[in-house]
Design a protein around this motif. Structure first.
Motif, PDB file in Angstrom:
ATOM      1  N   LEU A 210     -33.204  31.117  39.307  1.00 35.17           N
ATOM      2  CA  LEU A 210     -33.312  30.446  38.005  1.00 35.17           C
ATOM      3  C   LEU A 210     -32.113  29.539  37.749  1.00 35.17           C
ATOM      4  CD1 LEU A 210     -34.634  33.418  35.849  1.00 35.17           C
ATOM      5  CD2 LEU A 210     -35.905  31.357  36.499  1.00 35.17           C
ATOM      6  N   LYS A 211     -30.924  30.019  38.089  1.00 31.88           N
ATOM      7  CA  LYS A 211     -29.719  29.209  37.892  1.00 31.88           C
ATOM      8  C   LYS A 211     -29.746  27.961  38.754  1.00 31.88           C
ATOM      9  CE  LYS A 211     -26.865  33.098  36.496  1.00 31.88           C
ATOM     10  NZ  LYS A 211     -25.798  34.037  36.858  1.00 31.88           N
ATOM     11  N   ARG A 212     -30.322  28.081  39.947  1.00 28.93           N
ATOM     12  CA  ARG A 212     -30.394  26.942  40.864  1.00 28.93           C
ATOM     13  C   ARG A 212     -31.484  25.951  40.451  1.00 28.93           C
ATOM     14  NH1 ARG A 212     -30.799  29.808  45.064  1.00 28.93           N
ATOM     15  NH2 ARG A 212     -33.049  29.729  45.360  1.00 28.93           N
ATOM     16  N   GLU A 213     -32.663  26.470  40.113  1.00 31.50           N
ATOM     17  CA  GLU A 213     -33.820  25.609  39.838  1.00 31.50           C
ATOM     18  C   GLU A 213     -33.890  25.119  38.387  1.00 31.50           C
ATOM     19  OE1 GLU A 213     -35.984  24.523  42.160  1.00 31.50           O
ATOM     20  OE2 GLU A 213     -34.785  25.566  43.680  1.00 31.50           O
ATOM     21  N   LEU A 214     -33.381  25.905  37.445  1.00 33.95           N
ATOM     22  CA  LEU A 214     -33.448  25.555  36.023  1.00 33.95           C
ATOM     23  C   LEU A 214     -32.069  25.764  35.383  1.00 33.95           C
ATOM     24  CD1 LEU A 214     -36.797  27.446  35.310  1.00 33.95           C
ATOM     25  CD2 LEU A 214     -36.532  24.970  35.540  1.00 33.95           C
ATOM     26  N   PRO A 215     -31.064  25.001  35.811  1.00 35.46           N
ATOM     27  CA  PRO A 215     -29.689  25.283  35.394  1.00 35.46           C
ATOM     28  C   PRO A 215     -29.412  25.105  33.900  1.00 35.46           C
ATOM     29  CG  PRO A 215     -29.802  23.191  36.551  1.00 35.46           C
ATOM     30  CD  PRO A 215     -31.150  23.843  36.693  1.00 35.46           C
ATOM     31  N   HIS A 216     -30.189  24.329  33.209  1.00 35.02           N
ATOM     32  CA  HIS A 216     -29.938  24.072  31.780  1.00 35.02           C
ATOM     33  C   HIS A 216     -31.075  24.585  30.907  1.00 35.02           C
ATOM     34  CE1 HIS A 216     -26.582  21.716  33.136  1.00 35.02           C
ATOM     35  NE2 HIS A 216     -27.389  21.006  33.913  1.00 35.02           N
ATOM     36  N   ALA A 217     -31.749  25.640  31.340  1.00 41.25           N
ATOM     37  CA  ALA A 217     -32.959  26.117  30.662  1.00 41.25           C
ATOM     38  C   ALA A 217     -32.683  26.970  29.428  1.00 41.25           C
ATOM     39  CB  ALA A 217     -33.826  26.904  31.643  1.00 41.25           C
ATOM     40  N   ASN A 218     -31.441  27.355  29.188  1.00 45.37           N
ATOM     41  CA  ASN A 218     -31.092  28.160  28.012  1.00 45.37           C
ATOM     42  C   ASN A 218     -31.813  29.514  28.033  1.00 45.37           C
ATOM     43  OD1 ASN A 218     -29.890  28.869  25.588  1.00 45.37           O
ATOM     44  ND2 ASN A 218     -31.407  27.792  24.356  1.00 45.37           N
ATOM     45  N   ILE A 219     -31.690  30.212  29.155  1.00 45.21           N
ATOM     46  CA  ILE A 219     -32.315  31.531  29.330  1.00 45.21           C
ATOM     47  C   ILE A 219     -31.245  32.605  29.137  1.00 45.21           C
ATOM     48  CG2 ILE A 219     -33.527  33.066  30.919  1.00 45.21           C
ATOM     49  CD1 ILE A 219     -34.497  30.501  32.382  1.00 45.21           C
ATOM     50  N   PHE A 220     -31.478  33.486  28.187  1.00 42.40           N
ATOM     51  CA  PHE A 220     -30.606  34.644  27.985  1.00 42.40           C
ATOM     52  C   PHE A 220     -31.232  35.804  28.750  1.00 42.40           C
ATOM     53  CE2 PHE A 220     -29.283  38.448  25.614  1.00 42.40           C
ATOM     54  CZ  PHE A 220     -27.914  38.302  25.711  1.00 42.40           C
ATOM     55  N   TYR A 221     -30.414  36.623  29.403  1.00 42.64           N
ATOM     56  CA  TYR A 221     -30.970  37.715  30.200  1.00 42.64           C
ATOM     57  C   TYR A 221     -30.104  38.956  30.090  1.00 42.64           C
ATOM     58  CZ  TYR A 221     -27.330  36.899  33.656  1.00 42.64           C
ATOM     59  OH  TYR A 221     -26.121  36.769  34.289  1.00 42.64           O
ATOM     60  N   TRP A 222     -30.707  40.074  30.455  1.00 40.69           N
ATOM     61  CA  TRP A 222     -29.964  41.307  30.664  1.00 40.69           C
ATOM     62  C   TRP A 222     -30.720  42.180  31.648  1.00 40.69           C
ATOM     63  CZ3 TRP A 222     -32.252  40.292  25.901  1.00 40.69           C
ATOM     64  CH2 TRP A 222     -33.263  41.153  25.495  1.00 40.69           C
TER      65      TRP A 222
ATOM     66  N   LEU B 298     -35.279  43.643  34.377  1.00 37.99           N
ATOM     67  CA  LEU B 298     -34.705  42.343  34.080  1.00 37.99           C
ATOM     68  C   LEU B 298     -35.491  41.747  32.932  1.00 37.99           C
ATOM     69  CD1 LEU B 298     -32.882  39.883  34.614  1.00 37.99           C
ATOM     70  CD2 LEU B 298     -34.574  39.134  36.325  1.00 37.99           C
ATOM     71  N   THR B 299     -34.795  41.442  31.851  1.00 38.83           N
ATOM     72  CA  THR B 299     -35.408  40.812  30.683  1.00 38.83           C
ATOM     73  C   THR B 299     -34.849  39.405  30.556  1.00 38.83           C
ATOM     74  OG1 THR B 299     -35.610  42.934  29.563  1.00 38.83           O
ATOM     75  CG2 THR B 299     -35.764  40.975  28.190  1.00 38.83           C
ATOM     76  N   LEU B 300     -35.747  38.436  30.427  1.00 37.98           N
ATOM     77  CA  LEU B 300     -35.389  37.032  30.256  1.00 37.98           C
ATOM     78  C   LEU B 300     -35.923  36.567  28.903  1.00 37.98           C
ATOM     79  CD1 LEU B 300     -36.704  35.852  33.734  1.00 37.98           C
ATOM     80  CD2 LEU B 300     -34.316  36.345  33.175  1.00 37.98           C
ATOM     81  N   ILE B 301     -35.086  35.932  28.102  1.00 35.65           N
ATOM     82  CA  ILE B 301     -35.501  35.390  26.811  1.00 35.65           C
ATOM     83  C   ILE B 301     -35.243  33.890  26.853  1.00 35.65           C
ATOM     84  CG2 ILE B 301     -35.203  35.467  24.309  1.00 35.65           C
ATOM     85  CD1 ILE B 301     -36.109  38.141  25.422  1.00 35.65           C
TER      86      ILE B 301
ATOM     87  N   ALA C 121     -40.387  36.193  25.960  1.00 38.29           N
ATOM     88  CA  ALA C 121     -39.673  37.240  26.691  1.00 38.29           C
ATOM     89  C   ALA C 121     -40.464  37.558  27.958  1.00 38.29           C
ATOM     90  CB  ALA C 121     -39.533  38.494  25.833  1.00 38.29           C
ATOM     91  N   ILE C 122     -39.784  37.591  29.075  1.00 39.08           N
ATOM     92  CA  ILE C 122     -40.390  37.967  30.348  1.00 39.08           C
ATOM     93  C   ILE C 122     -39.629  39.173  30.866  1.00 39.08           C
ATOM     94  CG2 ILE C 122     -40.795  37.284  32.745  1.00 39.08           C
ATOM     95  CD1 ILE C 122     -41.151  34.417  31.759  1.00 39.08           C
ATOM     96  N   ARG C 123     -40.391  40.202  31.270  1.00 41.51           N
ATOM     97  CA  ARG C 123     -39.790  41.436  31.780  1.00 41.51           C
ATOM     98  C   ARG C 123     -40.381  41.755  33.150  1.00 41.51           C
ATOM     99  NH1 ARG C 123     -41.112  42.034  26.485  1.00 41.51           N
ATOM    100  NH2 ARG C 123     -39.372  42.322  25.059  1.00 41.51           N
TER     101      ARG C 123
END
Length: 100
Positions: free
Chosen positions: A78-90, A6-9, A61-63
């Protein structure tokens, strides 16, 4: 279930919040790596004057690797706790992982 990467940007100002949240859930994220990155391209909003001059936006980037179910729970958290954080993931499959 197989492991995934899981990669988070995210914007730098969000990174510490994400890291703190991940550290509260060692059951889902026993470890992760964070690195500095630069966001570029049409999908990256350049806001600050310095970003407009240099043509990129500072990102972190967090992996993390682990079971897909756990990583999907991380995304839900993340969606629940930081809904507007602008995190792109794959997520990508991991063929093999370990220590040498």
């Amino acid at each position: 279930m197989a492991d995934v990467l899981l990669t988070l940007i995210m914007p730098d100002d969000v990174a510490q919040h994400v890291e703190d949240l991940l550290l509260t859930r060692p059951d889902l994220v026993p470890g992760f790596t964070s690195t500095k990155a630069e966001g570029r391209g049409a999908a990256v909003m350049l806001v600050a004057d310095t970003e407009l001059v240099v043509g990129h936006s500072p990102r972190t980037a967090i992996r993390t690797v682990g079971p897909e179910t756990a990583k999907r729970e991380v995304l839900a958290l993340l969606k629940r706790e930081l809904p507007h954080a602008n995190i792109f993931y794959w997520m990508t499959p991991v063929i093999e992982s370990g220590h040498v």
